[in-house]
Design a protein around this motif. Structure first.
Motif, mmCIF file in Angstrom:
data_model
loop_
_atom_site.group_PDB
_atom_site.id
_atom_site.type_symbol
_atom_site.label_atom_id
_atom_site.label_comp_id
_atom_site.label_asym_id
_atom_site.label_seq_id
_atom_site.Cartn_x
_atom_site.Cartn_y
_atom_site.Cartn_z
ATOM 1 N N UNK A 102 74.688 55.781 19.682
ATOM 2 C CA UNK A 102 73.599 55.213 18.873
ATOM 3 C C UNK A 102 72.939 54.035 19.596
ATOM 4 N N UNK A 103 73.724 53.340 20.396
ATOM 5 C CA UNK A 103 73.207 52.175 21.118
ATOM 6 C C UNK A 103 72.084 52.572 22.081
ATOM 7 N N UNK A 104 72.126 53.816 22.548
ATOM 8 C CA UNK A 104 71.181 54.278 23.573
ATOM 9 C C UNK A 104 70.068 55.142 22.991
ATOM 10 N N UNK A 105 70.064 55.307 21.673
ATOM 11 C CA UNK A 105 69.184 56.316 21.056
ATOM 12 C C UNK A 105 67.707 56.112 21.378
ATOM 13 N N UNK A 106 67.282 54.869 21.519
ATOM 14 C CA UNK A 106 65.856 54.621 21.779
ATOM 15 C C UNK A 106 65.578 54.205 23.221
ATOM 16 N N UNK A 107 66.537 54.428 24.104
ATOM 17 C CA UNK A 107 66.332 54.053 25.504
ATOM 18 C C UNK A 107 65.310 54.991 26.153
ATOM 19 N N UNK A 108 64.630 54.462 27.178
ATOM 20 C CA UNK A 108 63.611 55.265 27.857
ATOM 21 C C UNK A 108 64.229 56.415 28.642
ATOM 22 N N UNK A 109 65.437 56.145 29.178
ATOM 23 C CA UNK A 109 66.031 57.120 30.092
ATOM 24 C C UNK A 109 67.553 57.042 29.977
ATOM 25 N N UNK A 110 68.182 58.183 29.935
ATOM 26 C CA UNK A 110 69.648 58.209 29.866
ATOM 27 C C UNK A 110 70.178 59.212 30.902
#
Lengths: 208, 246
Positions: free
Chosen positions: B212-220
């Motif tokens: 959930x911490x990365x849900x709105x990141x530009x790139x994963x």
């Protein structure tokens, strides 16, 4: 005692330079061992206790802080009384109490940063002779102050985990996993210290 | 769940300029550690403001972060951070790039909060006067200035994590690397840290099992056995990771 490492404050002892406090402590500690008169030593212990009280620490708190050292000193007094003589016990006990009170007064009124800065400066001449790395030596002191309580906590966790598994308490059963955990932590801490830019550049005070 | 808004999102013509970011290049990087391959021919260009890294334990996520800051040297290939080699120019890279470790107890060196912040600043050559100012400012930025005189062992896990983060922010890095920053936090502290991270203008590269911490990141990125097996938008990367994890 580790918990006694001080915060900054406004009492006269807080305001004294750390180097002066440490030098005075060393001088007093040495002088106490050249005095055998119980009345003088009891006076020294009382003065040291008042000095300690002047830091704002209440007598009840002082008793709690120094419970372990005072127990050891009392035990030494009993041993001297039983196996040596009354005169020795009457000088050993107040001498060690004076020393414990004075040392605690210094640690309560000196922050870790002040202590390590002073330690680093004191080692400066030895560093110039190539005998020691003052920055690393003072960092070692800091790490000891910081991590001893953590290691004690880990030892407690290991004991509890073993008790939960029905194992009895045996020193080896605690020491082995504790050493392993401590070595693993040491590697991570070393990485963290590196990542935070240690060691500082030479003449860092005016570098930026 | 907290709402994560990328720091660069929604900027208009009147908004302040984007904060500086660094370009981190991995060129066929391999790392062998303790007899096994931790990274295997990784080639990447990392320049976005928010980059997440996911993968199973042992997939090479933490090793990848450590190569960026020069704690681990590649056995083959090359890493650069804005043109600097982290292994050969570690001091310069660490002045612009901070790493937040999983366990703050391993990162915090001094027993008193303010002294610990001063440690990092001293290492980067700041004067005593500037150190005091910058330490106070970093604590204030995270809303924890009241902790300045507190002993570390009296703090909660969440407070310790914030102190460790303040220690990095005080040095004013361009890029912050987070290695599983929420893994030791309760839900309240996890959400607090997530909100703070969302508001940081710095470039963030975050390794996390907390998807959930990365849900709105530009790139994963999804790592597996030291290789990047997926590189793209957060939703697709997280779905890929879930599928591969089984």
């Amino acid at each position: 005692m580790i918990d006694g490492i001080g915060r900054s404050g406004a009492t006269p002892l807080h305001r004294l330079p750390t180097g002066l406090k440490l030098a005075a402590l060393a001088l007093v500690a040495t002088a106490l061992f050249f005095v055998d008169r119980p009345d003088v030593l009891v006076g020294a212990a009382l003065v040291a206790l008042l000095g300690l009280r002047s830091t704002g620490r209440r007598f009840r708190e002082i008793a709690s802080d120094l419970a372990l050292p005072m127990t050891v000193i009392a035990a030494l007094g009993v041993v001297d009384l039983v196996f040596v003589d009354v005169a020795t016990a009457a000088s050993v006990v107040p001498r060690l109490l004076a020393l414990a009170f004075a040392a605690h007064a210094v640690t309560l009124t000196t922050t870790t940063a002040e202590l390590t800065d002073t330690f680093e400066r004191a080692l400066g001449p030895f560093e110039r002779l190539g005998l020691v790395d003052a920055g690393r030596a003072s960092l070692t002191l800091t790490l000891a102050l910081r991590f001893v309580p953590l290691i004690v906590e880990e030892a407690r966790e290991i004991r509890e985990a073993q008790a939960a598994r029905g194992l009895g308490s045996h020193p080896i059963a605690v020491i082995v996993p504790l050493v392993v955990r401590t070595l693993v932590r040491a590697q991570v801490v070393a990485d963290a210290i590196d990542a935070r830019g240690f060691p500082p550049p030479r003449n860092s005070n005016n570098a930026k | 769940m907290s709402v994560i808004v990328p720091a660069g999102a929604g900027r208009g013509p009147g908004d302040p300029p984007e904060p500086p970011r660094q370009t981190i290049l991995f060129d066929a990087v391999a790392v062998a550690r303790e007899g096994r391959v931790a990274l295997d021919g990784v080639t990447l260009r990392l320049a976005e403001a928010r980059i997440g890294i996911v993968g199973l334990n042992g997939s090479g996520k933490s090793t990848l972060l450590k190569t960026i800051i020069g704690l681990v040297a590649p056995s083959a290939g090359r890493v650069t951070v804005d043109g600097l080699d982290p292994s050969a120019q570690a001091r310069a890279v660490r002045a612009t790039t901070g790493l937040l470790f999983q366990n703050p107890d391993n990162q915090i060196v001094f027993p008193i909060v303010a002294d610990d912040l001063a440690f990092g600043l001293k290492n980067h050559g700041w004067s005593k006067a500037e150190t005091r100012e910058r330490a106070q400012a970093a604590l204030a930025r995270l809303g924890i200035e009241a902790l300045a005189a507190r002993r570390i062992h009296e703090l909660s896990g969440g407070e310790k994590q914030l102190v460790a983060l303040a220690g990095l922010l005080a040095v004013a890095p361009k890029t912050l690397l987070f290695d599983e920053p929420t893994s030791q936090l309760d839900l309240r502290n996890r959400n607090r840290l997530a909100r703070l991270m969302a508001g940081l203008p710095e470039q963030l590269i975050v390794v996390a099992h907390d998807l959930d911490l990365l849900a709105d990141f530009e790139r994963v990125l999804v790592l597996e056995d030291g290789r990047v097996v997926f590189d793209g938008a957060a939703a697709a990367a997280i779905a890929c990771h879930r599928e591969r994890a089984g």
